[in-house]
Enzyme design. Structure first.
Site, short mmCIF file in Angstrom:
data_model
loop_
_atom_site.label_atom_id
_atom_site.label_comp_id
_atom_site.label_asym_id
_atom_site.label_seq_id
_atom_site.Cartn_x
_atom_site.Cartn_y
_atom_site.Cartn_z
N GLY A 29 -67.42 -6.19 -10.57
CA GLY A 29 -66.63 -5.27 -11.38
C GLY A 29 -66.52 -3.89 -10.76
N SER A 30 -65.76 -3.03 -11.40
CA SER A 30 -65.46 -1.72 -10.84
C SER A 30 -66.69 -0.82 -10.73
CB SER A 30 -64.38 -1.03 -11.67
OG SER A 30 -64.78 -0.90 -13.03
N THR A 31 -67.56 -0.84 -11.75
CA THR A 31 -68.76 -0.01 -11.69
C THR A 31 -69.71 -0.54 -10.62
OG1 THR A 31 -68.52 0.45 -14.05
CG2 THR A 31 -70.62 1.03 -13.04
N ASP A 81 -75.80 -4.86 -12.88
CA ASP A 81 -74.45 -5.29 -13.24
C ASP A 81 -73.92 -4.42 -14.37
OD1 ASP A 81 -72.11 -6.73 -13.18
OD2 ASP A 81 -72.97 -8.63 -13.87
N LYS A 94 -69.63 -9.81 -21.29
CA LYS A 94 -69.29 -9.70 -19.89
C LYS A 94 -68.26 -10.78 -19.56
CE LYS A 94 -72.67 -9.33 -17.01
NZ LYS A 94 -71.84 -8.35 -16.26
N GLY A 97 -63.95 -9.64 -15.58
CA GLY A 97 -63.49 -9.94 -14.23
C GLY A 97 -63.52 -11.42 -13.90
N GLU A 103 -72.69 -14.50 -12.96
CA GLU A 103 -73.46 -13.36 -13.46
C GLU A 103 -74.60 -13.83 -14.36
OE1 GLU A 103 -69.80 -10.08 -13.47
OE2 GLU A 103 -70.35 -11.11 -15.32
N LYS A 121 -68.31 2.11 -23.02
CA LYS A 121 -68.64 0.69 -23.21
C LYS A 121 -69.66 0.47 -24.33
CE LYS A 121 -65.96 -0.29 -19.79
NZ LYS A 121 -66.42 -0.84 -18.52
#
Length: 224
Positions: A29-31, A81, A94, A97, A103, A121
């Site tokens: 993911g982006s983070t 994560d 979650k 994505g 995960e 979030k």
């Protein structure tokens, strides 16, 4: 601060949870992309990483970080994560994505799960974000009917296939007042590979980036 700046701040804060001379579990993911970029600064002090998605594996390799197959790893001290939603009880949704199955597997192996998010979030109750289900293609319609029985509205994620070759149903309007119970119930539906509730194996630590800085919430504080 922009959302990207918050993500970068929490990603860099996660470095202190990385165990040196060991293998680190890395989500997607982006983070997490910001975390991988930050991890590159200390790549000489870790053995390598296990990646929960092909995209993360490629980003790690691009930084010269050795990527291990999970089957070759006997111990994973920490998994880092993000989450699409997280509560103060450290239950998460979650899978935005599409990497939820890998995960969930990597987080199950890890001794410690550190969730990294920006403050947007954090929610009081899970469910505004549609709950992803990874589904075997032949079971798509059956699983959809089972979700409708439970008050949800399943929507096929168009033009998307997981790293495992399966489909994603994004389920809107699910009542998730008891995430561990719902996670177990969904696991019992034939054809669902994985559901996006991470409640039975929730995060051990939440790092939450806000304008005032990165806050830390630990599971032991909740249980105390």
């Amino acid at each position: 601060m922009t959302q990207d700046e918050l993500k970068k701040a929490v990603a860099e804060a996660a470095l202190k949870h990385v165990v040196e001379d060991a293998i680190v579990g890395v989500g997607s993911g982006s983070t997490v992309n910001f975390f991988i970029d930050a991890l590159a600064k200390m790549k000489g002090r870790i053995e390598g990483a296990v990646a929960a998605s092909e995209a993360s594996a490629q980003r790690l390799k691009g930084h010269g970080i050795r990527v291990f197959d999970l089957n070759a790893v006997s111990a994973l001290p920490v998994y880092i994560d993000g989450a699409d939603e997280v509560t103060e009880h450290l239950h998460m949704i979650k899978g935005g994505g599409g990497a939820l199955t890998r995960e969930k597997i990597v987080s199950a192996v890890a001794e410690r799960f550190v969730c990294i998010c920006d403050a947007s979030k954090l929610v009081p109750v899970l469910g505004k974000f549609p709950l992803p289900l990874e589904v075997i293609p032949m079971a798509r319609s059956y699983v959809g009917r089972e979700i409708v029985k439970r008050g949800g509205r399943p929507v096929l994620r168009e033009n998307f296939t997981t790293d495992n070759g399966n489909l994603i149903l994004d389920c809107h309007g699910m009542a998730l007042l008891d995430p561990p119970r719902m996670e177990s119930e969904l696991d019992g539906i034939a054809g669902i590979v994985t559901n996006g509730l991470f409640a039975r194996r929730r995060a051990d630590v939440l790092l939450l980036a806000a304008e005032s800085g990165v806050k830390t919430l630990e599971k032991k504080q909740i249980l105390a």
